[in-house]
Structure formats: structure tokens, C-alpha cells
Design a protein around this motif. Structure first.
Motif, PDB file in Angstrom:
ATOM      1  N   THR A 219     -10.693  -2.630 -10.124  1.00 28.26           N
ATOM      2  CA  THR A 219     -10.813  -2.378  -8.592  1.00 28.26           C
ATOM      3  C   THR A 219     -10.023  -1.180  -8.039  1.00 28.26           C
ATOM      4  O   THR A 219      -9.126  -0.580  -8.870  1.00 28.26           O
ATOM      5  CB  THR A 219      -9.930  -3.674  -8.087  1.00 28.26           C
ATOM      6  N   VAL A 220     -10.421  -0.710  -7.066  1.00 33.41           N
ATOM      7  CA  VAL A 220      -9.762   0.695  -6.583  1.00 33.41           C
ATOM      8  C   VAL A 220      -8.384   0.250  -6.064  1.00 33.41           C
ATOM      9  O   VAL A 220      -8.298  -0.860  -5.179  1.00 33.41           O
ATOM     10  CB  VAL A 220     -10.660   0.903  -5.369  1.00 33.41           C
ATOM     11  N   PRO A 221      -7.504   1.131  -6.372  1.00 34.80           N
ATOM     12  CA  PRO A 221      -6.101   0.674  -5.580  1.00 34.80           C
ATOM     13  C   PRO A 221      -5.934   0.702  -3.856  1.00 34.80           C
ATOM     14  O   PRO A 221      -6.751   1.600  -3.641  1.00 34.80           O
ATOM     15  CB  PRO A 221      -5.148   1.926  -6.066  1.00 34.80           C
ATOM     16  N   GLU A 222      -5.188   0.040  -3.542  1.00 32.32           N
ATOM     17  CA  GLU A 222      -5.202  -0.239  -2.061  1.00 32.32           C
ATOM     18  C   GLU A 222      -4.525   0.825  -1.391  1.00 32.32           C
ATOM     19  O   GLU A 222      -3.625   1.576  -2.000  1.00 32.32           O
ATOM     20  CB  GLU A 222      -4.444  -1.716  -1.734  1.00 32.32           C
ATOM     21  N   ARG A 223      -5.148   1.428  -0.070  1.00 33.22           N
ATOM     22  CA  ARG A 223      -4.473   2.500   0.423  1.00 33.22           C
ATOM     23  C   ARG A 223      -3.402   1.953   1.457  1.00 33.22           C
ATOM     24  O   ARG A 223      -3.722   0.686   1.696  1.00 33.22           O
ATOM     25  CB  ARG A 223      -5.512   3.207   1.454  1.00 33.22           C
ATOM     26  N   LYS A 224      -2.596   2.651   1.673  1.00 31.34           N
ATOM     27  CA  LYS A 224      -1.272   2.522   2.532  1.00 31.34           C
ATOM     28  C   LYS A 224      -1.536   3.173   3.731  1.00 31.34           C
ATOM     29  O   LYS A 224      -1.626   4.320   3.703  1.00 31.34           O
ATOM     30  CB  LYS A 224       0.085   2.699   1.975  1.00 31.34           C
ATOM     31  N   TYR A 225      -1.682   2.370   4.754  1.00 33.01           N
ATOM     32  CA  TYR A 225      -1.547   3.094   6.329  1.00 33.01           C
ATOM     33  C   TYR A 225      -0.525   2.935   7.137  1.00 33.01           C
ATOM     34  O   TYR A 225       0.278   1.911   7.002  1.00 33.01           O
ATOM     35  CB  TYR A 225      -2.877   2.551   7.052  1.00 33.01           C
TER      36      TYR A 225
ATOM     37  N   ILE B  92       3.316   8.373  15.438  1.00 32.18           N
ATOM     38  CA  ILE B  92       4.206   9.370  15.163  1.00 32.18           C
ATOM     39  C   ILE B  92       5.238   8.852  14.089  1.00 32.18           C
ATOM     40  O   ILE B  92       5.909   9.228  13.356  1.00 32.18           O
ATOM     41  CB  ILE B  92       4.780  10.037  16.173  1.00 32.18           C
ATOM     42  N   ALA B  93       5.778   7.540  14.653  1.00 30.38           N
ATOM     43  CA  ALA B  93       6.866   6.911  13.825  1.00 30.38           C
ATOM     44  C   ALA B  93       6.463   6.647  12.215  1.00 30.38           C
ATOM     45  O   ALA B  93       7.458   6.945  11.551  1.00 30.38           O
ATOM     46  CB  ALA B  93       7.298   5.495  14.649  1.00 30.38           C
ATOM     47  N   GLY B  94       5.386   6.424  12.228  1.00 26.53           N
ATOM     48  CA  GLY B  94       4.655   6.025  10.847  1.00 26.53           C
ATOM     49  C   GLY B  94       4.674   7.636  10.039  1.00 26.53           C
ATOM     50  O   GLY B  94       5.059   7.431   8.961  1.00 26.53           O
TER      51      GLY B  94
ATOM     52  N   GLY C 195      -1.517  20.779  11.710  1.00 25.86           N
ATOM     53  CA  GLY C 195      -3.124  20.644  11.084  1.00 25.86           C
ATOM     54  C   GLY C 195      -2.938  20.223   9.811  1.00 25.86           C
ATOM     55  O   GLY C 195      -4.051  20.159   9.096  1.00 25.86           O
ATOM     56  N   ARG C 196      -1.960  20.471   8.986  1.00 25.92           N
ATOM     57  CA  ARG C 196      -1.793  20.586   7.444  1.00 25.92           C
ATOM     58  C   ARG C 196      -2.159  18.753   7.005  1.00 25.92           C
ATOM     59  O   ARG C 196      -2.651  18.828   5.903  1.00 25.92           O
ATOM     60  CB  ARG C 196      -0.194  20.786   6.983  1.00 25.92           C
ATOM     61  N   ILE C 197      -2.012  17.745   7.692  1.00 27.54           N
ATOM     62  CA  ILE C 197      -2.417  16.344   7.286  1.00 27.54           C
ATOM     63  C   ILE C 197      -3.377  15.838   8.115  1.00 27.54           C
ATOM     64  O   ILE C 197      -3.861  14.472   8.135  1.00 27.54           O
ATOM     65  CB  ILE C 197      -1.366  15.602   7.300  1.00 27.54           C
ATOM     66  N   ASP C 198      -4.501  16.768   8.891  1.00 30.46           N
ATOM     67  CA  ASP C 198      -5.477  16.545   9.602  1.00 30.46           C
ATOM     68  C   ASP C 198      -6.544  15.368   8.917  1.00 30.46           C
ATOM     69  O   ASP C 198      -7.034  14.377   9.510  1.00 30.46           O
ATOM     70  CB  ASP C 198      -6.198  17.709  10.215  1.00 30.46           C
ATOM     71  N   ARG C 199      -6.709  15.742   7.747  1.00 29.84           N
ATOM     72  CA  ARG C 199      -7.612  14.960   7.059  1.00 29.84           C
ATOM     73  C   ARG C 199      -7.275  13.427   6.681  1.00 29.84           C
ATOM     74  O   ARG C 199      -8.049  12.436   6.639  1.00 29.84           O
ATOM     75  CB  ARG C 199      -7.988  15.496   5.618  1.00 29.84           C
ATOM     76  N   ALA C 200      -5.972  13.264   6.896  1.00 32.29           N
ATOM     77  CA  ALA C 200      -5.366  12.042   6.759  1.00 32.29           C
ATOM     78  C   ALA C 200      -5.326  11.055   8.019  1.00 32.29           C
ATOM     79  O   ALA C 200      -4.862   9.913   7.956  1.00 32.29           O
ATOM     80  CB  ALA C 200      -4.042  11.960   5.912  1.00 32.29           C
ATOM     81  N   ILE C 201      -5.436  11.831   8.924  1.00 29.22           N
ATOM     82  CA  ILE C 201      -5.285  11.248  10.417  1.00 29.22           C
ATOM     83  C   ILE C 201      -6.450  10.802  10.795  1.00 29.22           C
ATOM     84  O   ILE C 201      -7.629  11.606  11.121  1.00 29.22           O
ATOM     85  CB  ILE C 201      -4.459  12.311  11.352  1.00 29.22           C
TER      86      ILE C 201
ATOM     87  N   VAL D  72      -2.776   6.856   9.854  1.00 33.10           N
ATOM     88  CA  VAL D  72      -2.471   7.774   8.756  1.00 33.10           C
ATOM     89  C   VAL D  72      -2.472   7.147   7.704  1.00 33.10           C
ATOM     90  O   VAL D  72      -1.795   6.433   7.337  1.00 33.10           O
ATOM     91  CB  VAL D  72      -1.096   8.513   9.091  1.00 33.10           C
ATOM     92  N   ASP D  73      -3.575   7.646   6.564  1.00 29.16           N
ATOM     93  CA  ASP D  73      -3.370   7.440   5.059  1.00 29.16           C
ATOM     94  C   ASP D  73      -2.155   7.980   4.586  1.00 29.16           C
ATOM     95  O   ASP D  73      -2.221   9.123   4.401  1.00 29.16           O
ATOM     96  CB  ASP D  73      -4.948   7.849   4.738  1.00 29.16           C
ATOM     97  N   ALA D  74      -1.156   7.205   4.247  1.00 29.05           N
ATOM     98  CA  ALA D  74      -0.127   7.765   3.776  1.00 29.05           C
ATOM     99  C   ALA D  74      -0.152   8.758   2.450  1.00 29.05           C
ATOM    100  O   ALA D  74       0.532   9.682   2.296  1.00 29.05           O
ATOM    101  CB  ALA D  74       0.801   6.616   3.656  1.00 29.05           C
ATOM    102  N   ASP D  75      -0.843   8.027   1.468  1.00 29.66           N
ATOM    103  CA  ASP D  75      -0.950   8.741   0.284  1.00 29.66           C
ATOM    104  C   ASP D  75      -1.778   9.950   0.337  1.00 29.66           C
ATOM    105  O   ASP D  75      -1.334  11.024  -0.210  1.00 29.66           O
ATOM    106  CB  ASP D  75      -1.752   7.738  -0.834  1.00 29.66           C
TER     107      ASP D  75
END
Length: 95
Positions: free
Chosen positions: A36-42, A46-48, A67-73, A82-85
Motif C-alpha cells: 500500500t501507498v503510505p498515507e499523506r499527512k495534511y 496558516i497555523a498548519g 511560492g516555495r511550497i505552492d505545489r503542496a498547497i 497543505v500536504d505536509a510531507d
């Protein structure tokens, strides 16, 4: 592995028999789930983001605005997910 007659009543099993039976069933089901694929943490908002990077809300706003983390947002209106990983990976790779 124990051989239990399918017609044996549950009440007639000992605790050991039942535990062994459950372990054998778990062992059979555990093998297919290993791929199985590891579960993503969201995290949310802004607090997250501040929680991910262990920083203040002001710094979290700056990180988001950079804009450094735009792909995760993923943002819809005022809802921010936001995808934390992925955010950590993007932030560390863009240094």
C-alpha cells in the motif's frame, strides 16, 4: 497452524485456539496490504504551515507568499490544505 473443524462452536474454543486462529487470519491478510501507498499527512491553514515548519504565523505567511511550497498547497477561498510531507520536501530542495 491449528486445524479447527468449521462446525466447532465459538464457545467450545479455548482462548489460545481463538488467538491462534485470529493470528493466522491476520497473517494471511497482512501480505497483500504490504504494497500500500503510505498515507499523506495534511495540515490546514496558516497555523498548519506554522506547525510544519515550527515557526510563527508571520513567518508561515512569508513562506506561503514566497511560492516555495505552492505545489503542496491547495486553496479554495479561505480554506488552505497543505500536504505536509511535500511542503517539507519542496522547502528543503529550494534552499
Amino acid at each position: 497452524m491449528i486445524k479447527i473443524d468449521p462446525n466447532t462452536r465459538l464457545i467450545d474454543l479455548t482462548v489460545g485456539d481463538l488467538m491462534e486462529l485470529l493470528e493466522s487470519i491476520q497473517g494471511e491478510k497482512a501480505a497483500p496490504q504490504a504494497a500500500t501507498v503510505p498515507e499523506r499527512k495534511y495540515v490546514y491553514g496558516i497555523a498548519g504551515i506554522a506547525q510544519i515548519f515550527n515557526c510563527s504565523m508571520t513567518t508561515a505567511n512569508r513562506i506561503k507568499a514566497s511560492g516555495r511550497i505552492d505545489r503542496a498547497i491547495s486553496q479554495t477561498g479561505r480554506i488552505i490544505v497543505v500536504d505536509a510531507d511535500l511542503a517539507l520536501e519542496l522547502f528543503n530542495n529550494n534552499k
